[in-house]
Design an enzyme around this catalytic site. Structure first.
Site, short mmCIF file in Angstrom:
data_model
loop_
_atom_site.label_atom_id
_atom_site.label_comp_id
_atom_site.label_asym_id
_atom_site.label_seq_id
_atom_site.Cartn_x
_atom_site.Cartn_y
_atom_site.Cartn_z
N ARG A 186 33.51 28.52 39.30
CA ARG A 186 32.92 29.18 40.60
C ARG A 186 31.94 28.06 41.14
O ARG A 186 31.99 28.34 42.43
CB ARG A 186 32.29 30.47 40.38
N LYS A 213 49.69 47.93 32.52
CA LYS A 213 50.04 49.40 33.15
C LYS A 213 50.46 49.45 34.67
O LYS A 213 50.14 48.58 35.40
CB LYS A 213 48.58 50.07 33.38
N GLY A 270 43.02 37.97 36.75
CA GLY A 270 42.16 37.25 35.48
C GLY A 270 43.10 36.91 34.24
O GLY A 270 42.88 35.76 33.89
N GLY A 308 39.74 40.86 42.10
CA GLY A 308 39.97 42.09 42.92
C GLY A 308 40.46 42.05 44.18
O GLY A 308 41.16 42.63 44.85
P1 ADP Z 1 46.03 40.51 35.38
O1 ADP Z 1 44.48 40.48 34.88
O2 ADP Z 1 46.62 39.27 35.64
O3 ADP Z 1 45.94 41.20 36.52
P2 ADP Z 1 46.66 42.78 33.75
O4 ADP Z 1 45.14 42.81 33.41
O5 ADP Z 1 47.22 43.72 34.63
O6 ADP Z 1 46.77 41.38 34.37
O7 ADP Z 1 47.55 42.75 32.41
C1 ADP Z 1 47.10 41.88 31.44
C2 ADP Z 1 47.32 42.35 30.11
O8 ADP Z 1 48.79 43.22 29.82
C3 ADP Z 1 47.18 41.42 28.92
O9 ADP Z 1 46.01 42.02 28.14
C4 ADP Z 1 48.51 41.80 28.02
O10 ADP Z 1 48.29 41.97 26.70
C5 ADP Z 1 48.84 43.26 28.42
N1 ADP Z 1 50.43 43.44 28.22
C6 ADP Z 1 51.44 42.69 28.83
N2 ADP Z 1 52.57 43.24 28.36
C7 ADP Z 1 52.34 44.14 27.38
C8 ADP Z 1 53.33 44.81 26.50
N3 ADP Z 1 54.50 44.83 26.39
N4 ADP Z 1 52.27 45.94 25.83
C9 ADP Z 1 51.21 45.71 25.67
N5 ADP Z 1 50.42 45.28 26.50
C10 ADP Z 1 50.97 44.19 27.30
MG MG Z 2 43.39 41.85 33.74
#
Ligand code: ADP
Ligand code: MG
Length: 399
Positions: free
Chosen positions: A38, A199, A357, A380
């Site tokens: 950053r 999710k 992230g 965010g």
């Molecule tokens: P970002 O931070 O890029 O927005 P998210 O926080 O939404 O991404 O999601 C990342 C998480 O999703 C990771 O910790 C990864 O392990 C988890 N993940 C991805 N696919 C699966 C899966 N099939 N089952 C469980 N966890 C998963």
């Molecule tokens: Mg995340």
């Protein structure tokens, strides 16, 4: 896109006081800055203004002091590290608004750089109190916002102040806004979006916005399981939100109506236990997942088909890993598709923009973050932009 002013519009800044909102919210370990990404991001703007002879006053937040003066969240802790990264001396001013600042900066010369104290030490910051914004503005001749990552918050130092002084986007903000505009504002078509992650519930608004914007919606990660369940597929013990299958169906219908093709995996990587290289690891068709298995990545046939989709596209926006990428080998699909996107970008056939992230971590793990057109570290703010929301800090620059 409604246009914003940049440093190119700021005229002769010599001897003028520039209040520059930056992101200095760096992680610390044992009293030292543990990741200076950053800090590095602020350099183009700060160096340019200092070289042009402005008196550069940096406004930033650090941690969550919630309106109280917390010595452990003082930006004095970051000043030395910042001076080293900048390669110039940097003053620290123990206030961010009012007379105290005026007195401290009276001695500064053109080209000097100072960090003002954590803006969140003031209760009025997060309330966007007009009185605080005015007290901040009183110490500047113009305002520059270079903190896209804080632009989804309407705070005194990100929004209120922009209405009180001539306001410009800094170089990092300018680059980010142009990249995001190229990805979803007025993109070259066809456009693909990859949405993954754990999710559906955290990305409902992203999915709803994207179906009306993109030609291909590629769904992976844990959230694909909820969509598969909505389509009647037995997903065993996979992470899924079964209470959201109705919502998933609505999103699939909305996509149909908008001529957006949704891509769900037709093969998957499963295991009975969630561990690195588990003995029960296997790849199968989505219709063959056993009751005691969980889906932890999308399969190689699906990845190959998705690579073919990307080859037909001109623009890609990506948020969320396709599998549980922290645990091998469930990073395979994410790494493979990321490398395809990077190669297409390098060949000049694809504009690729990614953020989030875990997405940034996954692209680094694949070794391709530098080969994408743009990777946002804004967290965010990036997600709210993917949701199609107006970011107050950006909107205040659009005049
Ligand atoms: P970002 O931070 O890029 O927005 P998210 O926080 O939404 O991404 O999601 C990342 C998480 O999703 C990771 O910790 C990864 O392990 C988890 N993940 C991805 N696919 C699966 C899966 N099939 N089952 C469980 N966890 C998963
Ligand atoms: Mg995340």
């Amino acid at each position: 896109m409604p246009s914003f002013k940049t440093l190119d519009d700021s005229g002769d800044v010599r001897g003028k006081r520039a209040l520059v909102r930056v992101d200095l919210n760096v992680p610390m370990q044992d009293g030292a800055v543990s990741d200076d990404t950053r800090l590095l991001a602020t350099l183009p703007t700060v160096t340019e203004l200092a070289d042009k002879g402005a008196i550069v006053l940096l406004l930033a937040h650090f941690g969550r002091p919630k309106g109280a003066k917390r010595p452990d969240m003082s930006l004095s802790l970051v000043t030395q590290a910042y001076a080293e990264v900048l390669g110039r001396s940097v003053q620290f001013v123990p206030e961010s608004a009012g007379e105290g600042v005026a007195a401290a900066i009276a001695v500064l010369r053109p080209g000097d750089v100072a960090i003002l104290e954590n803006t969140r030490f003031y209760p009025g910051e997060e309330k966007n109190d007009p009185a605080l914004a005015a007290e901040m503005a009183a110490n500047g001749d113009f305002y520059v916002n270079d903190a896209f990552s804080a632009a989804h918050r309407a705070h005194a130092s990100t929004e209120g102040i922009a209405h009180l002084l001539p306001a410009y986007a800094g170089r990092a903000m300018e680059k980010e806004l142009k990249a995001l505009e190229a990805a979803l504002g007025s993109p070259e078509r066809p456009v693909a979006a990859v949405v993954g992650g754990a999710k559906v519930s955290t990305k409902l608004d992203v999915l709803k916005h994207l179906v009306g914007k993109v030609d291909h919606l590629i769904i992976g990660g844990g959230m694909a399981n909820t969509f598969l369940a909505a389509r009647g597929v037995a997903i065993g013990k996979s992470l899924a939100e079964r209470d959201l299958t109705g919502t998933a169906e609505e999103i699939l219908d909305a996509a149909d109506n908008a001529n957006c093709t949704v891509h769900l995996p037709y093969d998957v990587v499963v295991a009975r236990e969630f561990a690195a290289n588990p003995p029960s690891l296997r790849t199968c068709n989505v219709h063959e997942v056993a009751e005691d298995e969980m889906i932890l990545d999308i399969g190689p046939a699906a990845v190959e088909a998705l690579a073919d989709v990307l080859k037909t596209c001109r623009t890609l926006v990506w948020n969320g890993p396709l599998g549980a990428f922290e645990t091998p080998p469930f990073d395979a699909a994410t790494v493979s598709l990321a490398r395809t996107a990077a190669a297409l970008t390098q060949e000049g056939s694809l504009i690729s923009v990614a953020g989030g992230g875990d997405t940034v971590a996954a692209l680094n793990q694949a070794g391709v973050a530098d080969d994408f057109t743009f990777v946002s570290t804004a967290g965010g703010a990036f997600l709210e932009w993917m949701e199609g929301k107006d970011l107050p800090g950006v909107a205040a620059l659009m005049r």
